[in-house]
Design a protein around this motif. Sequence first.
Motif, PDB file in Angstrom:
ATOM      1  N   ASP A 148      -0.496  -8.160   6.697  1.00 61.06           N
ATOM      2  CA  ASP A 148       0.228  -6.962   6.263  1.00 61.06           C
ATOM      3  C   ASP A 148       1.718  -7.241   6.071  1.00 61.06           C
ATOM      4  O   ASP A 148       2.480  -6.319   5.776  1.00 61.06           O
ATOM      5  CB  ASP A 148       0.086  -5.829   7.286  1.00 61.06           C
ATOM      6  CG  ASP A 148      -1.292  -5.215   7.285  1.00 61.06           C
ATOM      7  OD1 ASP A 148      -2.012  -5.346   6.269  1.00 61.06           O
ATOM      8  OD2 ASP A 148      -1.653  -4.594   8.294  1.00 61.06           O
TER       9      ASP A 148
ATOM     10  N   THR B  97       5.199  -8.156   4.514  1.00 61.98           N
ATOM     11  CA  THR B  97       5.806  -8.052   3.195  1.00 61.98           C
ATOM     12  C   THR B  97       7.312  -7.949   3.383  1.00 61.98           C
ATOM     13  O   THR B  97       7.804  -8.075   4.508  1.00 61.98           O
ATOM     14  CB  THR B  97       5.230  -6.853   2.398  1.00 61.98           C
ATOM     15  OG1 THR B  97       5.677  -6.931   1.044  1.00 61.98           O
ATOM     16  CG2 THR B  97       5.586  -5.528   3.022  1.00 61.98           C
TER      17      THR B  97
ATOM     18  N   SER C 218       8.282   3.242  -3.851  1.00 61.49           N
ATOM     19  CA  SER C 218       7.156   2.630  -4.557  1.00 61.49           C
ATOM     20  C   SER C 218       6.979   1.150  -4.215  1.00 61.49           C
ATOM     21  O   SER C 218       6.048   0.513  -4.691  1.00 61.49           O
ATOM     22  CB  SER C 218       7.318   2.796  -6.072  1.00 61.49           C
ATOM     23  OG  SER C 218       8.410   2.037  -6.539  1.00 61.49           O
ATOM     24  N   SER C 219       7.857   0.602  -3.368  1.00 57.65           N
ATOM     25  CA  SER C 219       7.749  -0.817  -3.010  1.00 57.65           C
ATOM     26  C   SER C 219       6.660  -1.033  -1.977  1.00 57.65           C
ATOM     27  O   SER C 219       6.278  -0.118  -1.246  1.00 57.65           O
ATOM     28  CB  SER C 219       9.083  -1.339  -2.466  1.00 57.65           C
ATOM     29  OG  SER C 219       9.254  -0.928  -1.122  1.00 57.65           O
ATOM     30  N   SER C 220       6.181  -2.261  -1.885  1.00 59.11           N
ATOM     31  CA  SER C 220       5.172  -2.594  -0.869  1.00 59.11           C
ATOM     32  C   SER C 220       5.779  -2.616   0.528  1.00 59.11           C
ATOM     33  O   SER C 220       5.056  -2.566   1.520  1.00 59.11           O
ATOM     34  CB  SER C 220       4.548  -3.955  -1.180  1.00 59.11           C
ATOM     35  OG  SER C 220       5.531  -4.979  -1.096  1.00 59.11           O
ATOM     36  N   THR C 221       7.084  -2.669   0.618  1.00 57.96           N
ATOM     37  CA  THR C 221       7.757  -2.744   1.917  1.00 57.96           C
ATOM     38  C   THR C 221       7.762  -1.398   2.631  1.00 57.96           C
ATOM     39  O   THR C 221       7.635  -1.338   3.856  1.00 57.96           O
ATOM     40  CB  THR C 221       9.196  -3.265   1.735  1.00 57.96           C
ATOM     41  OG1 THR C 221       9.124  -4.493   1.008  1.00 57.96           O
ATOM     42  CG2 THR C 221       9.883  -3.513   3.059  1.00 57.96           C
TER      43      THR C 221
ATOM     44  N   LYS D 131       3.760 -11.726  -3.971  1.00 55.54           N
ATOM     45  CA  LYS D 131       3.630 -10.475  -3.225  1.00 55.54           C
ATOM     46  C   LYS D 131       3.226 -10.731  -1.780  1.00 55.54           C
ATOM     47  O   LYS D 131       2.735 -11.801  -1.433  1.00 55.54           O
ATOM     48  CB  LYS D 131       2.565  -9.586  -3.875  1.00 55.54           C
ATOM     49  CG  LYS D 131       2.919  -9.159  -5.266  1.00 55.54           C
ATOM     50  CD  LYS D 131       1.866  -8.249  -5.842  1.00 55.54           C
ATOM     51  CE  LYS D 131       2.272  -7.921  -7.260  1.00 55.54           C
ATOM     52  NZ  LYS D 131       1.722  -6.710  -7.746  1.00 55.54           N
ATOM     53  N   GLY D 132       3.423  -9.718  -0.951  1.00 54.33           N
ATOM     54  CA  GLY D 132       2.935  -9.701   0.420  1.00 54.33           C
ATOM     55  C   GLY D 132       3.287 -10.931   1.224  1.00 54.33           C
ATOM     56  O   GLY D 132       4.406 -11.441   1.156  1.00 54.33           O
TER      57      GLY D 132
END
Length: 151
Positions: free
Chosen positions: A18, A20, A44-47, A80-81
Motif C-alpha cells: 500500500d 505510495t 485525486s492522487s494515490s497518496t 506508481k505505488g
Amino acid sequence: MRRSAGGVSVITAGIGEDRTGATVTTAISFSVEPETMLVSINLSSSTWPAIRHYGHFCVNVLSDEQQAVADRFAGRGGIKGPARYLGSSWSRLVTGAGVLDDALASVDCEVEEVIERHSHALIFGAVRAVRLRDGAALAYGNGRYGSLNAL
C-alpha cells in the motif's frame, strides 16, 4: 506560482504493497510548539487515500543529488505505488511511513487534522520523529530543478 521556486520533498504514506507517495513543493513547518507540519495533497492522487487510511505521512526533504527520486515520486515514466520506492534505501521511524535514508531531513508525522478544499487536502501532521543530515537542497521552479546550497 510556477515562477516561485521551492524546496522539493517526497511525501510518503502507507505500508507494504500500500506504499505510495508524491513529490511536492508544498511541505512547510506550520508550528514549532507543538511541532506541526502542513502538506497539501491532491484529492485525486494515490497518496491521499494512503494518508487517510494509515493516518501518517513522512516529509522527506530531498538533496540536490536526488532528482531521480523526485521524478519517480512525481510519477514520471508511469511509475506508481510501491515501485516508486525502488532504487533508494528506506526505513521507518515511529508512524510506519517510509523514511528516505539519505534525505536531508525526514519528518515523520501522525495526521492531526485535515481540511478539504476544492481539489486538495491540507493535512496537518503532529511531528513524531525527525532525522537530519547535511547537504544542499533540491529546488524546483519554472519547470526546472536546481540546487539550494546549504546556508
